[in-house]
Design a protein around this motif. Structure first.
Motif, PDB file in Angstrom:
ATOM      1  N   GLN A   1       0.832  -1.205   0.000  1.00 10.89           N
ATOM      2  CA  GLN A   1       0.000   0.000   0.000  1.00 10.89           C
ATOM      3  C   GLN A   1       0.863   1.251   0.000  1.00 10.89           C
ATOM      4  O   GLN A   1       0.570   2.221  -0.703  1.00 10.89           O
ATOM      5  CB  GLN A   1      -0.938   0.006   1.203  1.00 10.89           C
ATOM      6  N   PHE A   2       1.937   1.246   0.786  1.00  3.69           N
ATOM      7  CA  PHE A   2       2.834   2.390   0.824  1.00  3.69           C
ATOM      8  C   PHE A   2       3.507   2.601  -0.532  1.00  3.69           C
ATOM      9  O   PHE A   2       3.581   3.725  -1.033  1.00  3.69           O
ATOM     10  CB  PHE A   2       3.894   2.199   1.913  1.00  3.69           C
ATOM     11  N   VAL A   3       3.976   1.516  -1.138  1.00  2.00           N
ATOM     12  CA  VAL A   3       4.646   1.610  -2.441  1.00  2.00           C
ATOM     13  C   VAL A   3       3.684   2.135  -3.505  1.00  2.00           C
ATOM     14  O   VAL A   3       4.027   3.034  -4.281  1.00  2.00           O
ATOM     15  CB  VAL A   3       5.241   0.243  -2.855  1.00  2.00           C
ATOM     16  N   PHE A   4       2.461   1.596  -3.540  1.00  2.00           N
ATOM     17  CA  PHE A   4       1.488   2.061  -4.529  1.00  2.00           C
ATOM     18  C   PHE A   4       1.093   3.512  -4.293  1.00  2.00           C
ATOM     19  O   PHE A   4       0.888   4.264  -5.247  1.00  2.00           O
ATOM     20  CB  PHE A   4       0.250   1.167  -4.543  1.00  2.00           C
ATOM     21  N   ALA A   5       0.980   3.935  -3.030  1.00  2.00           N
ATOM     22  CA  ALA A   5       0.670   5.333  -2.740  1.00  2.00           C
ATOM     23  C   ALA A   5       1.806   6.239  -3.210  1.00  2.00           C
ATOM     24  O   ALA A   5       1.568   7.317  -3.778  1.00  2.00           O
ATOM     25  CB  ALA A   5       0.428   5.518  -1.247  1.00  2.00           C
TER      26      ALA A   5
ATOM     27  N   GLU B   1       1.194  11.284 -10.365  1.00  2.00           N
ATOM     28  CA  GLU B   1       0.307  12.437 -10.373  1.00  2.00           C
ATOM     29  C   GLU B   1       1.100  13.725 -10.561  1.00  2.00           C
ATOM     30  O   GLU B   1       0.703  14.601 -11.332  1.00  2.00           O
ATOM     31  CB  GLU B   1      -0.476  12.486  -9.067  1.00  2.00           C
ATOM     32  N   GLU B   2       2.234  13.846  -9.872  1.00  2.00           N
ATOM     33  CA  GLU B   2       3.079  15.029 -10.029  1.00  2.00           C
ATOM     34  C   GLU B   2       3.610  15.126 -11.456  1.00  2.00           C
ATOM     35  O   GLU B   2       3.664  16.215 -12.035  1.00  2.00           O
ATOM     36  CB  GLU B   2       4.235  14.985  -9.034  1.00  2.00           C
ATOM     37  N   LYS B   3       3.994  13.994 -12.024  1.00  2.00           N
ATOM     38  CA  LYS B   3       4.516  13.992 -13.393  1.00  2.00           C
ATOM     39  C   LYS B   3       3.434  14.406 -14.387  1.00  2.00           C
ATOM     40  O   LYS B   3       3.692  15.182 -15.307  1.00  2.00           O
ATOM     41  CB  LYS B   3       5.064  12.612 -13.744  1.00  2.00           C
ATOM     42  N   VAL B   4       2.218  13.911 -14.205  1.00  2.00           N
ATOM     43  CA  VAL B   4       1.111  14.278 -15.090  1.00  2.00           C
ATOM     44  C   VAL B   4       0.807  15.764 -14.970  1.00  2.00           C
ATOM     45  O   VAL B   4       0.563  16.442 -15.978  1.00  2.00           O
ATOM     46  CB  VAL B   4      -0.141  13.418 -14.772  1.00  2.00           C
TER      47      VAL B   4
END
Length: 82
Positions: free
Chosen positions: A61-65, A72-75
């Motif tokens: 969960q931590f890795v996926f978050a 999201e930042e890249k987009v």
């Protein structure tokens, strides 16, 4: 996956502790999992199946978050560049 672990935790609580504590564990998923991790560690040692599954899910969960945040930042940067 977390829901499946929580359902398993509730099942364990009902079997070993009864209806009252099973009902309490329904409403306290993280706390119930930590309590059972402690109980299983005390009884079986740290490397038992329950602990490995719960820790694995928390790490995933931590890795996926983290990946989601980075993407999201890249987009956002790509959209700003347009």
């Amino acid at each position: 996956m977390s829901a499946m672990i929580h359902i398993y935790t509730i099942y364990i609580t009902f079997v070993y502790e009864g209806i009252f504590w099973g009902a309490i564990s329904i409403f306290t998923p993280g706390l119930a999992q930590l309590v059972w991790m402690f109980n299983f560690t005390k009884a079986l040692g740290f490397l038992n199946t329950y602990n490995i599954i719960v820790i694995g899910v928390f790490v995933l969960q931590f890795v996926f978050a983290l990946i989601s945040t980075l993407l999201e930042e890249k987009v956002e940067k790509i959209e700003e560049a347009k």
